[in-house]
Design a protein around this motif. Structure first.
Motif: not given
Length: 277
Positions: A73-84, A240-254
């Protein structure tokens, strides 16, 4: 080099295959026992799991959870914040329940407006500001694979763990894989000498007659299909980052991938591909 011995069990909503060199039955048992523990604690289907307790009472009182659950949960919240919020197991969990793809673990449906911001975590205690369901499928599987890999390493063994697309190389195993291309049955891309010990893949292979993706809720994918593979130092991060890459614009994902020391490969059904970071 000795031959790899392989075993597989249904866990974490998929089949988990462990292949070991010079591994004893005790090593297999210890690795699977750790994966089973994570499965029981972080299941979005079991009412007596930590996630079940949070869904039932988390919006009324503080809930004490297992140390592993608290860490995920700690990691999830941290990465949720980081990926907006591009990676958000709270939003995903609520959407899955409303879509009928996860059971409601409480006596009321979760609030569809709930996000990672509605969760408070202090040590191993958690509470929520509104009724919600958490789905840690986007990270717990990778986390379980990482813990099992630690056990295998501690026993001096090498091998490979494959948990439904989450792959972890242990020791000096040859880091070569075949990635299935989306909507291209039987076609694969061969990758050799991967520089990372872990990877995770999120792919879309099934569509409704209207072209709506049936594999992922909350994300509309192109009708042609898409496959996203993230390479990282551990499976939890890659997962976790597969979901972030899926939902973020390419520049932000990179930018995010570079910040976290990862890279990604995106495949499309027409044979196209491109790399990020």
């Amino acid at each position: 080099m000795s031959v790899i011995e392989r075993r597989a069990r249904p866990l974490l909503g998929t089949f988990v295959e462990i292949g070991l060199r010079n591994g004893s039955p005790a090593v297999f048992s210890a690795a699977y026992a750790e994966i089973e523990r994570i499965h029981q604690r972080m299941s979005a289907h079991l009412i007596d799991s930590d996630l079940g307790k949070i869904a039932q009472r988390g919006h009324h009182q503080w809930i004490t959870v297992d140390t592993a659950t608290a860490e995920v949960l700690r990691l999830s919240l941290m990465w949720a914040k980081l990926t907006e919020g591009a990676f958000d197991p709270i939003r995903a969990g609520c959407e899955l329940v409303h879509a009928g793809r996860r059971p409601c673990l409480a006596d009321q449906l979760p609030d569809l407006a709930a996000t990672w911001r509605d969760v408070e975590l202090e040590g191993v205690r958690i509470r929520t500001t509104r009724p919600l369901n958490i789905d840690l499928g986007g990270i717990a599987k990778g986390y379980a694979v990482d813990l099992a890999a630690e056990i295998i390493t501690a026993h001096g063994c090498s091998g490979i763990i494959n948990a439904g697309g989450d792959l972890r190389f242990i020791g000096n195993e040859n880091r070569a894989i075949s990635l299935r291309k989306p909507d291209a049955e039987g076609a694969t891309m061969e990758l050799q000498e991967i520089p990372y010990p872990a990877l995770a893949t999120t792919a879309s292979y099934a569509f409704s007659e209207e072209g709506r993706n049936l594999d992922l809720v909350g994300s509309e994918l192109p009708p042609a299909g898409i496959s996203i593979t993230v390479f990282a130092e551990n499976c939890a991060l890659a997962d976790a980052m597969t979901k972030a890459v899926l939902n973020l614009p390419a520049t932000k994902a990179t930018e995010l991938l570079r910040q976290l020391g990862c890279s990604a490969l995106i495949l499309t059904a027409d044979g196209g591909y491109h790399e990020l970071a």
